[in-house]
Design an enzyme around this catalytic site. Structure first.
Site, PDB file in Angstrom:
ATOM      1  CE  LYS A 120     -32.537   9.928  20.262  1.00  0.00           C
ATOM      2  NZ  LYS A 120     -32.414   9.841  18.705  1.00  0.00           N
ATOM      3  CB  SER A 152     -31.949  12.018  16.075  1.00  0.00           C
ATOM      4  OG  SER A 152     -31.199  12.409  17.021  1.00  0.00           O
TER       5      SER A 152
END
Length: 214
Positions: free
Chosen positions: A139, A96
């Protein structure tokens, strides 16, 4: 991994919101005849990176190179670039960080700054497509804790974003991208006033401010 840009120079220092930092810069500024530093065009890394993250680094370099001119590619071939993730005792893995690494690589080569109030996450493919990531809620929560309220996120995560708690989404400006070319335009090619005219899905306090193209 989810990154925001901490420094506004070509010597980019990024902090991931899982407790690590990534530093990218030219190395071997002095040449020692007959030594390893005679070699040029090396793209290396350190920091206990596992296989998937090492692959992400290579893909980021390949995709980033597509946005460089022949002259810039020639200049890159004369340099050695090293990326280091701090806290080397901790293994690091996952795809990611792809768009963040590619953005840092281009920032260094182009000597263009990236806004310090922007975070980003997204897996990168060889063709430049930005793929969905996991853990979006954690996140974005970390991003808000760091007082970073603008984020670049894969288009595939739009549904996940819309399902997040309202309190978390409040005050966030999120750009949903399908390809790294969208990221490039946001970071290096576009004035903020022009973003509404881009083929980027832009949510500001849940309001879609662009016409969603098919």
């Amino acid at each position: 991994f989810f990154f925001f840009f901490k420094q506004k120079t070509a010597y980019e220092m990024l902090r991931s919101l899982v407790g690590s930092e990534m530093c990218i810069r030219d190395r071997y500024q002095r040449r020692v005849h007959g030594s390893q530093s005679d070699k040029r065009g090396i793209f290396s890394s350190s920091g206990n990176l596992q296989k998937v993250l090492q692959e992400s680094l290579r893909i980021a370099q390949i995709v980033g190179s597509k946005f460089l001119t022949e002259q810039q590619l020639k200049e890159v071939s004369e340099k050695n670039i090293h990326i280091h993730f701090t806290q080397g005792a901790i293994p690091k893995d996952g795809p990611s960080a792809g768009i963040s690494i590619c953005a840092a690589y281009l920032s260094l080569i182009l000597n263009k700054t990236i806004p310090a109030n922007l975070s980003m996450t997204g897996e990168l493919s060889l063709s430049g497509e930005v793929h969905k990531i996991g853990g979006l809620q954690a996140k974005l929560t970390a991003s808000k804790i760091m007082n970073v309220k603008k984020a670049i996120v894969p288009y595939g995560n739009m549904g996940d974003f819309l399902e997040l708690p309202q309190k978390l989404k409040e005050g966030m400006t999120v750009y949903f991208v399908k390809n790294f070319s969208d990221v490039y335009k946001l970071l290096f090619d576009t004035d903020q006033k022009e973003i509404k005219n881009m083929n980027v899905y832009h949510l500001n306090n849940f309001i879609n401010e662009t016409e969603i193209a098919p």
